[in-house]
Design an enzyme around this catalytic site. Structure first.
Site, PDB file in Angstrom:
ATOM      1  N   LYS A  30       4.083  -5.832   8.160  1.00  0.00           N
ATOM      2  CA  LYS A  30       3.858  -4.292   7.601  1.00  0.00           C
ATOM      3  C   LYS A  30       5.416  -3.739   7.308  1.00  0.00           C
ATOM      4  O   LYS A  30       5.133  -3.306   9.081  1.00  0.00           O
ATOM      5  CB  LYS A  30       2.442  -3.266   7.844  1.00  0.00           C
ATOM      6  CG  LYS A  30       2.314  -2.585   6.584  1.00  0.00           C
ATOM      7  CD  LYS A  30       1.588  -1.600   7.835  1.00  0.00           C
ATOM      8  CE  LYS A  30       0.981  -0.477   6.552  1.00  0.00           C
ATOM      9  NZ  LYS A  30      -0.318  -0.250   7.069  1.00  0.00           N
ATOM     10  N   GLY A  60       3.613   1.376   3.206  1.00  0.00           N
ATOM     11  CA  GLY A  60       4.685   0.244   3.460  1.00  0.00           C
ATOM     12  C   GLY A  60       3.528  -1.131   3.034  1.00  0.00           C
ATOM     13  O   GLY A  60       2.569  -1.504   2.530  1.00  0.00           O
ATOM     14  N   ILE A  61       5.033  -2.542   2.569  1.00  0.00           N
ATOM     15  CA  ILE A  61       4.486  -3.643   2.235  1.00  0.00           C
ATOM     16  C   ILE A  61       4.757  -5.027   3.193  1.00  0.00           C
ATOM     17  O   ILE A  61       4.712  -4.673   4.372  1.00  0.00           O
ATOM     18  CB  ILE A  61       6.014  -4.243   1.605  1.00  0.00           C
ATOM     19  CG1 ILE A  61       6.788  -3.273   0.460  1.00  0.00           C
ATOM     20  CG2 ILE A  61       5.794  -5.524   0.752  1.00  0.00           C
ATOM     21  CD1 ILE A  61       7.740  -3.363  -0.112  1.00  0.00           C
ATOM     22  N   ASP A  73      -9.584   6.089   5.305  1.00  0.00           N
ATOM     23  CA  ASP A  73      -9.349   5.547   4.193  1.00  0.00           C
ATOM     24  C   ASP A  73      -9.984   4.387   3.671  1.00  0.00           C
ATOM     25  O   ASP A  73      -9.433   3.517   3.698  1.00  0.00           O
ATOM     26  CB  ASP A  73      -8.053   5.499   4.491  1.00  0.00           C
ATOM     27  CG  ASP A  73      -7.375   5.426   3.089  1.00  0.00           C
ATOM     28  OD1 ASP A  73      -8.345   5.445   2.039  1.00  0.00           O
ATOM     29  OD2 ASP A  73      -6.105   4.610   2.581  1.00  0.00           O
ATOM     30  N   GLY A  99       0.972  -1.551  -0.257  1.00  0.00           N
ATOM     31  CA  GLY A  99       0.551   0.085  -0.050  1.00  0.00           C
ATOM     32  C   GLY A  99       0.622   1.155  -0.014  1.00  0.00           C
ATOM     33  O   GLY A  99       2.278   1.580  -0.341  1.00  0.00           O
TER      34      GLY A  99
END
Length: 403
Positions: free
Chosen positions: A89, A72-73, A184, A69
């Site tokens: 994360k 972060g991965i 979000d 995202g």
């Protein structure tokens, strides 16, 4: 004080060498130190100020990459100590020069204070061998709704949609009662366990709010789920921005495709007007004074087309959608009001979460980015991590839990 973290120097050169006289593979770092702004001299962190340590990421076995995202991965990983599967994360630090990004600090703070079955649980913060290696170890959920919607052969039934929305609304009620606005909310930020439990995730844009309301940046919430007051640059935001996004999610689940898929802010406003009609000061006091309207005006469209969009939906379902899509944020439905809606009490009734369809194998694919990112700071980091990082970040996390 600055937060420059340095290895603690040994008292003599002899202590820096092993019994064979060789230099150690990593510096002796039993304690961290801070540098004073005033004197520029190192200052030892008092033992009384260190409330705990973060574990090292080397204690986790990375299994596969499950997502990436803005902030972060995310990896599926196994905790080698407890043998539990977690979502790991990695905090994105590519452009950071002043420490941990504020979005990650907010996410850590919010999640450490949230304890609810419909909010993803942050287990702990773990660290690697550098300040750029910080990971959030969270409970693992087998799927996210966005991937499910893309890969399911048959869409969710209305009974299943009600089950999902009830859980989302319970999570939002908890957040809003605790003065947190997510900012979000979208289907890709809704996770589901193999037991059908839906959890709100990704709190990188979340904020605490209070009264009186203070201005916040309007450029939040993914465009398709963005409330009209954000699009029109209203100076303040309330929990109503989450409720508008919840309405978009409900419409997407019912219609089996995104409800308002705009490609720009102007087109997003046009899609909203096409669906709900043009707002006015009569239904939204102060509408004409919103900043964005000084640059352009909305087209005139007098009709609410929700019934035409969902002709098969019951009157109670349409009332709920209209309540979530009120233009005036002060009149928009709250999570508590939505949970009392008769829509959830009429046939077809919400199904039991345990009966929800699940596809746990979807995120368990082996081989996807197994080696991790090229910066060599993934879950394969070795145990030569700096304890100073662990001590300092651990203090922040543990102190937040105590407070």
């Amino acid at each position: 004080m600055s937060v420059d973290i340095l290895p603690l120097k040994s008292e003599s050169k002899n202590k820096d060498r092993d019994e064979n006289g060789a230099e150690p593979s990593h510096p002796i770092t039993k304690k961290g130190i801070l540098t004073s702004f005033k004197t520029g001299k190192p200052m030892t962190i008092p033992e009384t100020d260190i409330l705990g340590k973060c574990r090292f990421v080397s204690e986790f076995e990375k299994l596969n990459r499950i997502g990436e995202g803005t902030y972060g991965i995310v990896y599926r990983a196994r905790d080698t100590i407890s043998n539990q599967i977690v979502a790991l994360k990695k905090v994105r630090m590519d452009q950071e020069r002043d420490g941990i990004p504020i979005s990650s600090l907010r996410e850590i703070q919010v999640l450490l204070n949230c304890k609810h079955e419909n909010i993803v649980h942050l287990k702990e913060v773990v660290v690697g061998k550098s300040l750029e290696s910080i990971f959030l170890a969270m409970e693992y959920c087998e799927q996210d709704l966005a991937s499910l919607l893309d890969n399911m052969q048959a869409p969710f039934s209305e009974s299943q949609v009600k089950c999902i929305m009830l859980q989302v609304l319970r999570g939002l009620r908890y957040l809003h009662h605790n003065f947190v606005v997510h900012r979000d909310l979208k289907v890709s930020n809704l996770l589901m366990t193999d037991k059908g439990c839906v959890k709100i995730a990704d709190f990188g844009l979340a904020r605490w709010f209070g009264l009186p309301l203070k201005p916040m940046t309007p450029h939040v919430v993914t465009l398709w789920y963005r409330a009209p007051e954000l699009l029109l640059q209203a100076p303040t935001q309330t929990t109503s921005v989450d409720m508008w996004a919840a309405g978009c999610i409900l419409g997407e689940l019912l219609g089996h495709k995104p409800l308002l898929p705009g490609r720009s802010e102007i087109q997003q406003l046009e899609l909203i007007v096409d669906l709900l009609g043009t707002p006015s000061d009569a239904i939204w006091p102060g509408f004409s004074g919103l900043p964005a309207l000084q640059n352009y005006s909305l087209k005139q469209q007098p009709y609410n087309n929700l019934k035409q969009k969902f002709p098969w939906l019951s009157a109670a379902g349409l009332r709920l959608l209209n309540f979530l899509f009120m233009y005036d944020p002060r009149k928009r439905a709250t999570a508590e009001e939505c949970l009392q809606s008769s829509y959830f009490k009429e046939p077809p009734l919400p199904c039991d979460p345990k009966l929800m369809p699940t596809f746990p194998q979807h995120r368990n694919i082996k081989g996807g980015s197994k080696a991790g990112p090229s910066d060599n700071t993934g879950a394969g980091d070795q145990t030569n991590n700096l304890p100073a990082i662990s001590d300092l970040l651990g203090s922040i996390v543990k102190k937040r839990r105590v407070e």
